[in-house]
Design a protein around this motif. Structure first.
Motif, PDB file in Angstrom:
ATOM      1  N   ALA A 100     -47.928  19.208  20.662  1.00 24.89           N
ATOM      2  CA  ALA A 100     -48.242  19.678  19.540  1.00 24.89           C
ATOM      3  C   ALA A 100     -46.993  20.451  18.902  1.00 24.89           C
ATOM      4  O   ALA A 100     -46.834  20.095  17.799  1.00 24.89           O
ATOM      5  N   ALA A 101     -46.387  20.946  19.632  1.00 20.72           N
ATOM      6  CA  ALA A 101     -44.954  21.875  18.916  1.00 20.72           C
ATOM      7  C   ALA A 101     -44.064  20.840  18.512  1.00 20.72           C
ATOM      8  O   ALA A 101     -43.280  20.975  17.526  1.00 20.72           O
ATOM      9  N   ILE A 102     -43.785  19.851  19.540  1.00 23.09           N
ATOM     10  CA  ILE A 102     -42.778  18.626  19.371  1.00 23.09           C
ATOM     11  C   ILE A 102     -43.175  17.936  17.978  1.00 23.09           C
ATOM     12  O   ILE A 102     -42.367  17.675  17.195  1.00 23.09           O
ATOM     13  N   ALA A 103     -44.543  17.406  17.916  1.00 27.47           N
ATOM     14  CA  ALA A 103     -45.025  16.732  16.967  1.00 27.47           C
ATOM     15  C   ALA A 103     -44.826  17.813  15.512  1.00 27.47           C
ATOM     16  O   ALA A 103     -44.438  17.091  14.485  1.00 27.47           O
ATOM     17  N   TRP A 104     -45.045  18.851  15.656  1.00 29.51           N
ATOM     18  CA  TRP A 104     -44.878  19.709  14.310  1.00 29.51           C
ATOM     19  C   TRP A 104     -43.390  19.665  14.118  1.00 29.51           C
ATOM     20  O   TRP A 104     -42.987  19.723  12.867  1.00 29.51           O
ATOM     21  N   PHE A 105     -42.279  19.780  15.288  1.00 32.47           N
ATOM     22  CA  PHE A 105     -41.051  19.967  14.784  1.00 32.47           C
ATOM     23  C   PHE A 105     -40.746  18.377  14.206  1.00 32.47           C
ATOM     24  O   PHE A 105     -39.760  18.418  13.579  1.00 32.47           O
ATOM     25  N   ASP A 106     -41.305  17.308  14.652  1.00 30.88           N
ATOM     26  CA  ASP A 106     -40.617  16.013  14.278  1.00 30.88           C
ATOM     27  C   ASP A 106     -41.055  16.066  12.606  1.00 30.88           C
ATOM     28  O   ASP A 106     -40.324  15.086  11.958  1.00 30.88           O
ATOM     29  N   ARG A 107     -42.261  16.613  12.150  1.00 37.12           N
ATOM     30  CA  ARG A 107     -42.549  16.739  10.894  1.00 37.12           C
ATOM     31  C   ARG A 107     -41.602  17.579  10.019  1.00 37.12           C
ATOM     32  O   ARG A 107     -41.340  17.338   8.915  1.00 37.12           O
ATOM     33  N   HIS A 108     -41.214  18.585  10.516  1.00 37.23           N
ATOM     34  CA  HIS A 108     -40.660  19.638   9.824  1.00 37.23           C
ATOM     35  C   HIS A 108     -39.183  19.968  10.331  1.00 37.23           C
ATOM     36  O   HIS A 108     -38.705  21.065   9.863  1.00 37.23           O
ATOM     37  N   GLY A 109     -38.875  19.258  11.191  1.00 34.90           N
ATOM     38  CA  GLY A 109     -37.536  19.674  12.044  1.00 34.90           C
ATOM     39  C   GLY A 109     -36.377  20.132  11.143  1.00 34.90           C
ATOM     40  O   GLY A 109     -35.431  21.010  11.275  1.00 34.90           O
ATOM     41  N   SER A 110     -36.154  19.159  10.004  1.00 34.88           N
ATOM     42  CA  SER A 110     -35.061  19.526   9.065  1.00 34.88           C
ATOM     43  C   SER A 110     -34.884  20.833   8.454  1.00 34.88           C
ATOM     44  O   SER A 110     -33.965  21.651   8.561  1.00 34.88           O
ATOM     45  N   LYS A 111     -36.130  21.225   8.076  1.00 32.79           N
ATOM     46  CA  LYS A 111     -36.469  22.731   7.527  1.00 32.79           C
ATOM     47  C   LYS A 111     -35.968  23.782   8.738  1.00 32.79           C
ATOM     48  O   LYS A 111     -35.563  24.654   8.357  1.00 32.79           O
ATOM     49  N   ALA A 112     -36.641  23.465   9.857  1.00 29.97           N
ATOM     50  CA  ALA A 112     -36.449  24.438  10.771  1.00 29.97           C
ATOM     51  C   ALA A 112     -35.053  24.324  11.244  1.00 29.97           C
ATOM     52  O   ALA A 112     -34.972  25.773  11.303  1.00 29.97           O
ATOM     53  N   VAL A 113     -34.499  23.676  11.434  1.00 27.90           N
ATOM     54  CA  VAL A 113     -32.951  23.767  11.688  1.00 27.90           C
ATOM     55  C   VAL A 113     -32.087  24.285  10.517  1.00 27.90           C
ATOM     56  O   VAL A 113     -31.693  25.361  10.888  1.00 27.90           O
ATOM     57  N   LEU A 114     -32.304  24.129   9.258  1.00 33.79           N
ATOM     58  CA  LEU A 114     -31.741  24.642   8.332  1.00 33.79           C
ATOM     59  C   LEU A 114     -32.043  26.079   8.389  1.00 33.79           C
ATOM     60  O   LEU A 114     -31.004  26.871   7.942  1.00 33.79           O
ATOM     61  N   LEU A 115     -33.206  26.626   8.223  1.00 34.11           N
ATOM     62  CA  LEU A 115     -33.584  27.940   8.068  1.00 34.11           C
ATOM     63  C   LEU A 115     -33.400  28.646   9.254  1.00 34.11           C
ATOM     64  O   LEU A 115     -33.044  29.790   9.108  1.00 34.11           O
ATOM     65  N   GLY A 116     -33.716  28.067  10.379  1.00 36.98           N
ATOM     66  CA  GLY A 116     -33.382  28.686  11.960  1.00 36.98           C
ATOM     67  C   GLY A 116     -31.859  29.140  11.952  1.00 36.98           C
ATOM     68  O   GLY A 116     -31.726  30.361  12.369  1.00 36.98           O
ATOM     69  N   ARG A 117     -31.011  28.468  11.235  1.00 32.62           N
ATOM     70  CA  ARG A 117     -29.525  28.971  11.467  1.00 32.62           C
ATOM     71  C   ARG A 117     -29.354  30.400  10.604  1.00 32.62           C
ATOM     72  O   ARG A 117     -28.314  30.944  10.698  1.00 32.62           O
ATOM     73  N   LEU A 118     -30.338  30.552   9.799  1.00 37.67           N
ATOM     74  CA  LEU A 118     -30.354  31.993   8.916  1.00 37.67           C
ATOM     75  C   LEU A 118     -30.971  32.965   9.566  1.00 37.67           C
ATOM     76  O   LEU A 118     -31.068  34.213   9.088  1.00 37.67           O
ATOM     77  N   ALA A 119     -31.727  32.789  10.692  1.00 38.26           N
ATOM     78  CA  ALA A 119     -32.664  33.860  11.353  1.00 38.26           C
ATOM     79  C   ALA A 119     -32.205  34.412  12.595  1.00 38.26           C
ATOM     80  O   ALA A 119     -31.912  33.672  13.389  1.00 38.26           O
ATOM     81  N   PRO A 120     -31.691  35.735  12.511  1.00 31.81           N
ATOM     82  CA  PRO A 120     -31.155  36.232  13.830  1.00 31.81           C
ATOM     83  C   PRO A 120     -32.027  36.186  14.820  1.00 31.81           C
ATOM     84  O   PRO A 120     -33.258  36.399  14.875  1.00 31.81           O
ATOM     85  N   GLY A 121     -31.574  35.790  16.124  1.00 31.80           N
ATOM     86  CA  GLY A 121     -32.576  35.816  17.286  1.00 31.80           C
ATOM     87  C   GLY A 121     -32.812  34.391  17.516  1.00 31.80           C
ATOM     88  O   GLY A 121     -33.398  34.042  18.524  1.00 31.80           O
ATOM     89  N   VAL A 122     -33.075  33.492  16.251  1.00 32.43           N
ATOM     90  CA  VAL A 122     -33.351  32.014  16.445  1.00 32.43           C
ATOM     91  C   VAL A 122     -32.496  31.279  16.332  1.00 32.43           C
ATOM     92  O   VAL A 122     -32.148  29.889  16.528  1.00 32.43           O
ATOM     93  N   ARG A 123     -31.252  31.511  15.830  1.00 33.28           N
ATOM     94  CA  ARG A 123     -30.075  30.744  15.254  1.00 33.28           C
ATOM     95  C   ARG A 123     -29.730  29.865  16.531  1.00 33.28           C
ATOM     96  O   ARG A 123     -29.231  28.485  16.381  1.00 33.28           O
ATOM     97  N   THR A 124     -29.509  30.313  17.783  1.00 34.79           N
ATOM     98  CA  THR A 124     -29.157  29.674  18.887  1.00 34.79           C
ATOM     99  C   THR A 124     -30.361  28.802  19.385  1.00 34.79           C
ATOM    100  O   THR A 124     -30.471  27.398  19.785  1.00 34.79           O
ATOM    101  N   LEU A 125     -31.653  29.414  19.675  1.00 33.13           N
ATOM    102  CA  LEU A 125     -32.947  28.586  20.226  1.00 33.13           C
ATOM    103  C   LEU A 125     -33.382  27.514  19.699  1.00 33.13           C
ATOM    104  O   LEU A 125     -33.860  26.655  19.995  1.00 33.13           O
ATOM    105  N   ILE A 126     -33.090  27.345  18.198  1.00 33.09           N
ATOM    106  CA  ILE A 126     -33.464  26.287  17.385  1.00 33.09           C
ATOM    107  C   ILE A 126     -32.634  25.057  17.687  1.00 33.09           C
ATOM    108  O   ILE A 126     -33.463  23.952  17.445  1.00 33.09           O
ATOM    109  N   SER A 127     -31.648  25.240  18.742  1.00 29.59           N
ATOM    110  CA  SER A 127     -31.041  23.809  19.017  1.00 29.59           C
ATOM    111  C   SER A 127     -31.995  23.104  20.052  1.00 29.59           C
ATOM    112  O   SER A 127     -31.900  22.005  20.260  1.00 29.59           O
ATOM    113  N   ILE A 128     -32.894  24.128  20.774  1.00 25.89           N
ATOM    114  CA  ILE A 128     -33.484  23.364  21.930  1.00 25.89           C
ATOM    115  C   ILE A 128     -34.791  22.310  21.349  1.00 25.89           C
ATOM    116  O   ILE A 128     -34.842  21.311  21.768  1.00 25.89           O
TER     117      ILE A 128
END
Length: 218
Positions: A100-128
């Protein structure tokens, strides 16, 4: 940590910034909210060039983003689901939750990576999740470049503008990053709990059919 970062930048200059930002994205405890304001302080004092610092930091960041993405991509979602099926019970995570989490990321992955790079503590983990969802490398790189460039520029300008008060930005971002990660963790636990409750309710509805017209009620 802070004094060590200052010494590395002082001794190695742009190469030091590159290496620190590379390490920051491989080992998240090394804080970019200290690295870049310190570099900004050097820029403000005329000892470094703003553009070269920005490019060195961005190059280190992008290179540091790759290991987690590539490892996740090599493992693949199927192998990760197999590992979750075997070991996930110890963390109360089921393969269905991961799917379910991967399915969500498939739908919203572009926004998640873009905004994740602006979030301390998540910037690296969003690559996974980007790697597990098999996001195309080109898109991952472009989104990471845009998000990271915004983050680095913000911190660099903070150091230039705040001068000796650059600690202010680290004092603010540090707790905010911790709060953000904690919020995401709690949200993930609540989400898993909600899915478990929904699955049990759906199973109960299947096992216990609704009474027919001639069936007694109560």
């Amino acid at each position: 940590m802070e004094q060590w970062i200052i010494e590395v930048i002082g001794a190695f200059g742009y190469v030091g910034i590159f290496l620190l930002m590379l390490a920051e994205n491989v080992f998240p405890p090394i804080p970019s909210e200290v690295i870049m304001p310190v570099a900004g302080l050097a820029v403000g004092a005329g000892r470094m060039n703003f553009t070269v610092v920005l490019l060195a930091a961005l190059a280190g960041t992008l290179l540091g983003n790759l290991p987690w993405y590539l490892i996740a991509r090599l493992v693949g979602r199927q192998r990760f689901l197999e590992l979750t099926a075997r070991w996930g019970k110890y963390a109360a995570v089921k393969p269905a939750d991961v799917q379910a989490a991967i399915a969500w990321f498939d739908r919203h992955g572009s926004k998640a990576v873009l905004l994740g790079r602006l979030a301390p503590g998540v910037r690296t983990l969003i690559s996974i999740p980007a790697g597990l969802s098999e996001m195309p490398f080109g898109r991952f790189l472009v989104l990471s470049t845009i998000g990271s460039a915004v983050w680095i520029t913000f911190l660099l300008l903070a150091g230039v503008i705040l001068h000796d008060n650059w600690h202010t930005i680290a004092d603010i971002i540090g707790p905010l990053g911790t709060l953000f990660v904690a919020t995401v963790a709690v949200g993930f636990v609540v989400w898993i709990g909600w899915r478990r409750w929904s699955d049990r309710r759906a199973a109960a509805d299947i096992v216990t059919p609704a009474p027919g017209p001639g069936d007694p009620i109560g």
